[in-house]
Write a protein that holds these residues in place. Structure first.
Motif, PDB file in Angstrom:
ATOM      1  N   SER A  35     -57.420 -39.967 -66.573  1.00 16.94           N
ATOM      2  CA  SER A  35     -56.696 -39.905 -65.311  1.00 16.94           C
ATOM      3  C   SER A  35     -55.406 -40.719 -65.390  1.00 16.94           C
ATOM      4  O   SER A  35     -55.269 -41.630 -66.219  1.00 16.94           O
ATOM      5  CB  SER A  35     -57.559 -40.428 -64.162  1.00 16.94           C
ATOM      6  N   LYS A  36     -54.494 -40.382 -64.498  1.00 19.51           N
ATOM      7  CA  LYS A  36     -53.242 -41.130 -64.405  1.00 19.51           C
ATOM      8  C   LYS A  36     -53.560 -42.591 -64.081  1.00 19.51           C
ATOM      9  O   LYS A  36     -52.948 -43.503 -64.622  1.00 19.51           O
ATOM     10  CB  LYS A  36     -52.366 -40.512 -63.318  1.00 19.51           C
ATOM     11  N   GLU A  37     -54.541 -42.806 -63.222  1.00 19.26           N
ATOM     12  CA  GLU A  37     -54.943 -44.170 -62.848  1.00 19.26           C
ATOM     13  C   GLU A  37     -55.445 -44.951 -64.061  1.00 19.26           C
ATOM     14  O   GLU A  37     -55.117 -46.118 -64.235  1.00 19.26           O
ATOM     15  CB  GLU A  37     -56.031 -44.123 -61.779  1.00 19.26           C
ATOM     16  N   ASP A  38     -56.232 -44.296 -64.931  1.00 20.03           N
ATOM     17  CA  ASP A  38     -56.712 -44.955 -66.153  1.00 20.03           C
ATOM     18  C   ASP A  38     -55.543 -45.375 -67.032  1.00 20.03           C
ATOM     19  O   ASP A  38     -55.537 -46.473 -67.600  1.00 20.03           O
ATOM     20  CB  ASP A  38     -57.640 -44.042 -66.953  1.00 20.03           C
ATOM     21  N   LEU A  39     -54.541 -44.506 -67.152  1.00 19.90           N
ATOM     22  CA  LEU A  39     -53.371 -44.831 -67.964  1.00 19.90           C
ATOM     23  C   LEU A  39     -52.590 -45.985 -67.347  1.00 19.90           C
ATOM     24  O   LEU A  39     -52.091 -46.853 -68.067  1.00 19.90           O
ATOM     25  CB  LEU A  39     -52.483 -43.603 -68.134  1.00 19.90           C
ATOM     26  N   GLN A  40     -52.505 -46.024 -66.021  1.00 20.86           N
ATOM     27  CA  GLN A  40     -51.820 -47.123 -65.342  1.00 20.86           C
ATOM     28  C   GLN A  40     -52.530 -48.446 -65.596  1.00 20.86           C
ATOM     29  O   GLN A  40     -51.902 -49.498 -65.600  1.00 20.86           O
ATOM     30  CB  GLN A  40     -51.733 -46.854 -63.838  1.00 20.86           C
ATOM     31  N   GLN A  41     -53.840 -48.378 -65.825  1.00 25.30           N
ATOM     32  CA  GLN A  41     -54.618 -49.584 -66.089  1.00 25.30           C
ATOM     33  C   GLN A  41     -54.658 -49.934 -67.578  1.00 25.30           C
ATOM     34  O   GLN A  41     -55.330 -50.883 -67.977  1.00 25.30           O
ATOM     35  CB  GLN A  41     -56.038 -49.418 -65.547  1.00 25.30           C
ATOM     36  N   GLY A  42     -53.962 -49.148 -68.409  1.00 27.31           N
ATOM     37  CA  GLY A  42     -53.857 -49.474 -69.822  1.00 27.31           C
ATOM     38  C   GLY A  42     -54.883 -48.833 -70.733  1.00 27.31           C
ATOM     39  O   GLY A  42     -54.996 -49.212 -71.898  1.00 27.31           O
ATOM     40  N   TYR A  59     -49.060 -43.569 -75.861  1.00 26.42           N
ATOM     41  CA  TYR A  59     -48.108 -43.415 -74.758  1.00 26.42           C
ATOM     42  C   TYR A  59     -47.411 -44.731 -74.483  1.00 26.42           C
ATOM     43  O   TYR A  59     -47.867 -45.795 -74.906  1.00 26.42           O
ATOM     44  CB  TYR A  59     -48.811 -42.905 -73.498  1.00 26.42           C
ATOM     45  N   ASP A  60     -46.298 -44.644 -73.756  1.00 27.57           N
ATOM     46  CA  ASP A  60     -45.537 -45.822 -73.363  1.00 27.57           C
ATOM     47  C   ASP A  60     -46.119 -46.335 -72.054  1.00 27.57           C
ATOM     48  O   ASP A  60     -45.959 -45.715 -71.006  1.00 27.57           O
ATOM     49  CB  ASP A  60     -44.066 -45.447 -73.191  1.00 27.57           C
ATOM     50  N   GLU A  61     -46.815 -47.466 -72.111  1.00 28.20           N
ATOM     51  CA  GLU A  61     -47.488 -48.014 -70.931  1.00 28.20           C
ATOM     52  C   GLU A  61     -46.503 -48.321 -69.803  1.00 28.20           C
ATOM     53  O   GLU A  61     -46.870 -48.257 -68.633  1.00 28.20           O
ATOM     54  CB  GLU A  61     -48.298 -49.253 -71.304  1.00 28.20           C
ATOM     55  N   GLU A  62     -45.268 -48.629 -70.137  1.00 26.77           N
ATOM     56  CA  GLU A  62     -44.257 -48.925 -69.114  1.00 26.77           C
ATOM     57  C   GLU A  62     -44.008 -47.721 -68.208  1.00 26.77           C
ATOM     58  O   GLU A  62     -43.742 -47.880 -67.020  1.00 26.77           O
ATOM     59  CB  GLU A  62     -42.942 -49.364 -69.764  1.00 26.77           C
TER      60      GLU A  62
END
Length: 84
Positions: A35-42, A59-62
């Motif tokens: 999920s996008k949320e998982d990626l936002q959490q790293g 991916y670029d975490e920023e």
């Protein structure tokens, strides 16, 4: 430490805007999802629910850090009530 089946760029995943989920086909016929949320959490890996293969997501975490409006929306949500 996980053993990865492959390393996959987030750009190679398909994005479902409605569900805000990225998915990528697994060799077994199912698909890896994050999920996008998982990626936002790293989060940096995805596991296939059918065969347990794990891929590393590159991916670029920023680019996935929550925006100010997303942070404000989270702060405005009241805490969930817990009933026993």
């Amino acid at each position: 430490m996980s053993v990865y089946y492959d390393e996959i760029e987030i750009e190679d995943f398909e994005y479902d805007e409605e569900l805000e989920i990225y998915h990528y086909p697994c060799p077994c016929g199912d698909r890896f999802e994050v999920s996008k949320e998982d990626l936002q959490q790293g989060k940096t890996e995805a596991t296939c629910p059918s065969c347990s293969l794990v891929v590393k997501i590159v991916y670029d975490e920023e680019k996935f850090k929550p925006s100010e409006s997303e942070n404000a929306a989270v702060k405005k949500c009241p805490p969930a009530k817990v009933t026993a």
